[in-house]
Design an enzyme around this catalytic site. Sequence first.
Site, PDB file in Angstrom:
ATOM      1  N   HIS A  21       3.819  -5.859   2.966  1.00  0.00           N
ATOM      2  CA  HIS A  21       3.051  -7.110   3.003  1.00  0.00           C
ATOM      3  C   HIS A  21       3.655  -8.153   3.962  1.00  0.00           C
ATOM      4  CE1 HIS A  21       1.380  -5.074  -0.338  1.00  0.00           C
ATOM      5  NE2 HIS A  21       2.212  -5.509  -1.264  1.00  0.00           N
ATOM      6  N   ASP A  25      -2.827  -1.575   2.616  1.00  0.00           N
ATOM      7  CA  ASP A  25      -1.926  -2.676   2.287  1.00  0.00           C
ATOM      8  C   ASP A  25      -2.872  -3.731   1.747  1.00  0.00           C
ATOM      9  OD1 ASP A  25      -0.580  -5.171   2.351  1.00  0.00           O
ATOM     10  OD2 ASP A  25       0.930  -4.244   3.632  1.00  0.00           O
ATOM     11  N   HIS A  26      -2.887  -3.922   0.429  1.00  0.00           N
ATOM     12  CA  HIS A  26      -3.971  -4.735  -0.131  1.00  0.00           C
ATOM     13  C   HIS A  26      -3.920  -6.193   0.337  1.00  0.00           C
ATOM     14  CE1 HIS A  26      -0.985  -5.878  -3.181  1.00  0.00           C
ATOM     15  NE2 HIS A  26      -1.782  -6.861  -3.545  1.00  0.00           N
ATOM     16  N   ALA A  53      -6.651   2.761 -10.635  1.00  0.00           N
ATOM     17  CA  ALA A  53      -8.067   3.119 -10.674  1.00  0.00           C
ATOM     18  C   ALA A  53      -8.794   2.222 -11.672  1.00  0.00           C
ATOM     19  CB  ALA A  53      -8.216   4.590 -11.055  1.00  0.00           C
ATOM     20  N   ALA A 103      -7.215   9.405 -11.230  1.00  0.00           N
ATOM     21  CA  ALA A 103      -8.356   8.690 -11.817  1.00  0.00           C
ATOM     22  C   ALA A 103      -8.067   8.084 -13.188  1.00  0.00           C
ATOM     23  CB  ALA A 103      -9.541   9.644 -11.936  1.00  0.00           C
TER      24      ALA A 103
HETATM   25  C1  BG6 Z   1       2.375  -4.854  -4.866  1.00  0.00           C
HETATM   26  C2  BG6 Z   1       3.768  -4.720  -5.399  1.00  0.00           C
HETATM   27  O1  BG6 Z   1       2.262  -4.204  -3.624  1.00  0.00           O
HETATM   28  O2  BG6 Z   1       2.062  -6.227  -4.692  1.00  0.00           O
HETATM   29  C3  BG6 Z   1       3.939  -5.500  -6.691  1.00  0.00           C
HETATM   30  O3  BG6 Z   1       4.051  -3.359  -5.638  1.00  0.00           O
HETATM   31  C4  BG6 Z   1       3.490  -6.917  -6.512  1.00  0.00           C
HETATM   32  O4  BG6 Z   1       5.275  -5.457  -7.144  1.00  0.00           O
HETATM   33  C5  BG6 Z   1       2.106  -6.978  -5.893  1.00  0.00           C
HETATM   34  O5  BG6 Z   1       3.477  -7.536  -7.784  1.00  0.00           O
HETATM   35  C6  BG6 Z   1       1.720  -8.399  -5.555  1.00  0.00           C
HETATM   36  O6  BG6 Z   1       0.382  -8.418  -5.193  1.00  0.00           O
HETATM   37  P1  BG6 Z   1      -0.525  -9.701  -5.426  1.00  0.00           P
HETATM   38  O7  BG6 Z   1      -1.850  -9.346  -4.862  1.00  0.00           O
HETATM   39  O8  BG6 Z   1      -0.536  -9.967  -6.902  1.00  0.00           O
HETATM   40  O9  BG6 Z   1       0.169 -10.817  -4.696  1.00  0.00           O
END
Ligand code: BG6
Length: 506
Positions: free
Chosen positions: A241, A178-179, A19, A14
Amino acid sequence: MPEHKPVLFTIFGATGDLAYRKLYPSLYRLYHKGDLQENFAVIGTARREWSDAHYREIVQEAIASLEPDAVEAKNFASHFYYQAHDVQDTSHYDSIKQLTDELDEKYQLAGNRLYYLAMSPNHFGTIVTNLKKSGMKDSQGFHRVIIEKPFGSDFQSASQLNNEIGEVFAENEIYRIDHYLGKEMIQNISAIRFANNIFESLWNNRYIDNVQINLAESLGVEDRGGYYDKSGALKDMVQNHILQILSLLVMEPPAAFSNTEIRAEKIKALNAVRIYTPEEVQKNFVRGQYAAGKFDGKTFAAYREEPNVAADSKTETFVAGKFTVDNFRWSGVPFYIRTGKRLTEKGTRINIVFKQVPLNLFKAEINADCKERQLPPNILTIYIQPTEGFNLTLNGKEIGQGFDTHPVKLDYRNSAETVENSPEAYERLILDALRGDATNFTHWDEVAQSWRIVDAIRQAWDQTEPDFPNYEAGTMGPKAAYDLVAKDGFQWIWEPDEWYRERDLL
Ligand code: BG6
């Protein structure tokens, strides 16, 4: 009205950067929109000794850039509770359990629990085991765990981690983040493919020449040298990604647009990606590391001079490669990927390059090499970020006499206002987890297969010494990355450094 579910979030890590930068602002947005209402609470845990009051101040600071109403911000922060915690100390889990029960009663949380693991993965196993031991999983209601990347550092460590978590949580309770899967335009890939007959009917090796996936970053490693130097671009960006994007591009249409069906197709897609032999890796993958560079009027240090990076580091900050998908739909189509730090420009974009028409009727011009002029290919470009949208490059007739053709762009971009107001990736993903929708999270079988693909590359690379550094900060990577596509008769469609190269500025 947005539907909302009562829930207790327990955030491990946190006090951390994630966070602060992502989770608190996302939770605030959900609260502001009514997806979280009065019956939610957050327990934040980490090693530091913080009081609830201090924690709430930090939370308010973290959301300040969203310019919340002062009363609303205070109300929101009042739902946050802090508990200092040493992951190894079993008695601490009893304290968290006690607080959990109190908050459940106070906020009427119906036993619903979302655990967020936003800290070093080597603690995940210990945490989930202790959650179970302390009886925290015994309440009625749902129990879900959201896990931040990296999920392991190779197939073996990921399997071990998965087994540990699997002892406590069932696969359908595990939400591996995985954002990129929360990004608007990544989610739009399915709409572009499956809601447009003109694309889906051409989406195969008869009409597509090659596909290019670029995840370029202009930033260096910033303050993450310690983590990054052990990881490198392959594990940091490709394993997760890029392979996720690839699977969305190559998967078969799912029988229904549902979590189970989509993930089943993505798993099949990843299973078709060829696992390379060491010889194939040498032929199809290129790695790079940035040297110091002058760019855009600024001077950037070499990777090896970044904080917490070894002076003789062999870690790659750039990867370009060609994936091969061995199935009926994609056999013969190269999927080029390129990602790196300190490149010319930040940009995530996908280019789908279509094949030439069977016969070029407009080939009159002969160029200096005595080659008939080729028509430029039709290209579908998907802009993921920073701009969002898509573009179709077609050939049209030049206005005027004669019959010269020229490329015409049909361009659609989301307006800056729409982008600004659309939910941020973490906000979407947290809400999905709250609703029990795992579509945009990675199933273990996806993670496992991605590691198998990436491990083969890593192991082959580990057999040879890289010649680092091999690209200057501010360029689009080493020359070998250009040769990789050129030897197949292609070129990178996106060339942000072209302007600089032409002027000899790189
Ligand atoms: C993360 C990596 O998963 O994704 C980082 O650990 C990278 O190194 C980042 O900078 C990139 O994400 P975004 O959303 O800025 O393209």
